[in-house]
Design a protein around this motif. Structure first.
Motif, PDB file in Angstrom:
ATOM      1  N   GLU A  68       0.840  -1.206   0.000  1.00 61.89           N
ATOM      2  CA  GLU A  68       0.000   0.000   0.000  1.00 61.89           C
ATOM      3  C   GLU A  68       0.872   1.251   0.000  1.00 61.89           C
ATOM      4  OE1 GLU A  68      -4.173   1.926   1.449  1.00 61.89           O
ATOM      5  OE2 GLU A  68      -3.761  -0.188   1.703  1.00 61.89           O
ATOM      6  N   HIS A  70       2.234   4.953  -0.376  1.00 66.01           N
ATOM      7  CA  HIS A  70       1.582   6.157   0.130  1.00 66.01           C
ATOM      8  C   HIS A  70       2.356   7.406  -0.302  1.00 66.01           C
ATOM      9  CE1 HIS A  70      -2.126   6.521   2.286  1.00 66.01           C
ATOM     10  NE2 HIS A  70      -1.665   7.524   3.009  1.00 66.01           N
ATOM     11  N   HIS A 138       5.136   6.826   6.249  1.00 69.28           N
ATOM     12  CA  HIS A 138       4.011   7.513   5.623  1.00 69.28           C
ATOM     13  C   HIS A 138       4.417   8.600   4.640  1.00 69.28           C
ATOM     14  CE1 HIS A 138       0.635  10.345   5.284  1.00 69.28           C
ATOM     15  NE2 HIS A 138      -0.133   9.291   5.464  1.00 69.28           N
ATOM     16  N   GLU A 212      -5.871   1.192  10.523  1.00 64.38           N
ATOM     17  CA  GLU A 212      -5.658   0.215   9.447  1.00 64.38           C
ATOM     18  C   GLU A 212      -6.907  -0.562   9.041  1.00 64.38           C
ATOM     19  OE1 GLU A 212      -0.889  -0.640   9.575  1.00 64.38           O
ATOM     20  OE2 GLU A 212      -2.191  -2.101  10.546  1.00 64.38           O
ATOM     21  N   TYR A 404      -7.203   5.855   1.317  1.00 60.66           N
ATOM     22  CA  TYR A 404      -6.515   4.774   2.022  1.00 60.66           C
ATOM     23  C   TYR A 404      -7.439   3.579   1.903  1.00 60.66           C
ATOM     24  CZ  TYR A 404      -4.085   2.407   5.924  1.00 60.66           C
ATOM     25  OH  TYR A 404      -3.395   1.526   6.707  1.00 60.66           O
ATOM     26  N   HIS A 450      -2.813   7.033  -5.674  1.00 58.52           N
ATOM     27  CA  HIS A 450      -2.735   7.928  -4.522  1.00 58.52           C
ATOM     28  C   HIS A 450      -1.796   9.103  -4.824  1.00 58.52           C
ATOM     29  CE1 HIS A 450      -3.509   8.882  -0.363  1.00 58.52           C
ATOM     30  NE2 HIS A 450      -2.217   8.921  -0.086  1.00 58.52           N
TER      31      HIS A 450
END
Length: 469
Positions: A68, A70, A138, A212, A404, A450
């Protein structure tokens, strides 16, 4: 004799950067919510003169699943020109790409073939945890003395405190934890700085176990998500002051300091007020040596029929704006505010930061509106403007639509899709969607999109040490 010269994409001042050439490529983080395919970096052609304008022209799969991706960033930027920088001849060459769920980081080289970025290093979750004590990286910022990485969790149990790790500019090794004295800071999210004032600012979201699995209604209504800003001595790495916005203002997320180094203020977006579902933008500033934070923009929720709302919002009968990103033009004139819930991107003239004036707005997607892109008028869009990136000259704004993974699923339970739109900025204010630019759907190979980074730099990746002339 070898002559060393700085990277030509580095600029001493914001005014110099605003005169930079237009970007020709954009790099976009694409992730697979199901974790069945690897995440990837997609490369988009942003040159209007090109035959492939607005299309995916490059693709780099990562070697694992479930990262994932970011808020990735450049290894080096204009801060390398600061007088305190020990490495003025580094290049803006590598993308530092964090996996928010995996705690893995990748170093990706864009130099040899910008349309085919190449993975050159992988930092394992174990290395990040053992050397910094952190997990869930992050946000990346290139500082004058290293690469800074914010992290939401500790290295043991998915809780806190979160904080900042630092990577070496040359080897990309994890140097360690940045904080020397964190005081009572526990929650983490974004960070940025006023380099010439030796000030670093951090904001708050929540620990990994708070976010999460999606937004937790008990934590939200219990006012447990972040609602403070922290101000640090950048050189000493110690917490100096914390300011509480009020616990009704849940999730103080993106930080956007003024680019002009003679100014000492910046903007922070607040996702939601639990009292009325509104969102807000605040400005931090210093008075008589103390930092204060003042609300300058309020964006109300929009009434909606219950049957049009996802289950998470049906009890409220309204769509919250959900301000999940903001971005400030390099000349500090326009602030862009993404309202992911209502599907609106707002443009404010913030020449006077304490009295913003809305001068532009576009809508795409939205929980209820599902506003289509002008090039596909029959296609109802899911998601909304979320991540916002502004070109250095301030003439173009790029927006992607995924927040997210688990939060996407709550607010857009029928699927969020994947799209990237480009917004054109008129001189003096006003914005409009570019009908010719809309990579979406199958172009992203089943991934959601994203963060966007622009080749040569952008408004949210550079900081400067020299004032504009």
């Amino acid at each position: 004799m070898t002559r060393w010269t700085p990277d030509p994409t580095f600029y001493a001042s914001p005014s110099d950067a605003a005169g930079a050439p237009a970007e020709k490529l954009a790099y976009v983080a694409a992730f697979d919510r199901a974790a069945e395919q690897p995440d990837a970096i997609a490369v988009i052609d942003t040159d209007p003169a090109s035959e492939t304008y607005g299309r995916v022209v490059g693709w780099t799969d990562l070697p694992h699943t479930g990262d994932e991706l970011h808020h990735f960033g450049w290894n080096a930027c204009s801060s390398a020109l600061c007088p305190t920088a020990p490495h003025p001849h580094v290049e803006r060459r590598y993308l530092i790409v964090p996996g928010l769920r995996s705690s893995r980081l990748y170093v990706i080289d864009t130099k040899d073939d910008p349309r085919a970025p190449r993975i050159v290093k992988e930092i394992s979750p174990e290395e990040l945890k053992s050397k910094s004590g952190y997990s869930r990286p992050h946000t990346i910022h290139c500082g004058p003395d290293g690469i800074y990485v914010s992290a939401l969790g500790n290295g043991t149990d998915g809780g806190g405190p979160g904080g900042i790790a630092v990577l070496d500019h040359t080897t990309f090794e994890v140097r360690g934890q940045w904080e020397a004295d964190r005081g009572d800071q526990f929650l983490a999210y974004d960070f940025w700085w006023h380099l010439t004032r030796d000030v670093l600012v951090t904001s708050e979201w929540g620990t990994p176990d708070m976010i999460e699995d999606g937004i937790n209604p008990e934590l939200l209504l219990g006012r447990k998500y972040g609602h403070r800003l922290h101000f640090w001595d950048l050189a000493k790495r110690t917490l100096v002051q914390s300011v509480d916005l009020g616990d009704q203002y849940q999730m103080t997320l993106e930080l956007r300091p003024a680019h002009e180094p003679t100014k000492e203020y910046g903007f922070v977006g607040v996702v939601v007020s639990v009292e009325d579902l509104s969102a807000s933008v605040w400005v931090w500033h210093r008075e008589a040596g103390e930092f204060k934070v003042t609300k300058v923009i309020d964006i109300p929720a929009e009434p909606a029929a219950t049957e049009d709302l996802p289950p998470a919002l049906q009890p409220f009968g309204a769509v919250p704006p959900l301000v999940t990103d903001i971005d400030l033009s390099v000349d500090d004139k326009f602030l862009y505010v993404s309202c992911w819930g209502t599907g609106e991107l707002k443009q404010y003239d913030v020449s006077d930061p304490f009295h913003p004036v809305e001068v532009g707005s576009v809508r795409l997607g939205g929980i209820v509106g599902r506003v289509p892109h002008p090039s596909f008028p029959d296609e109802r869009l899911a998601g909304g403007p979320q991540m916002v990136e502004v070109s250095r000259d301030g003439k173009r704004v790029y927006v992607t639509n995924s927040l997210y993974g688990s939060w996407d699923d709550q607010f857009y339970p029928d699927g969020v899709g994947a799209w990237l739109a480009k917004i054109d900025v008129a001189d003096g204010g006003g914005i409009a969607v570019d009908p010719q630019f809309f990579p979406h759907g199958d172009e992203f190979r089943g991934r959601r999109v994203h963060q966007t980074r622009l080749q040569g730099g952008d408004a949210s990746s550079d900081s400067y040490c020299f004032p504009s002339a």
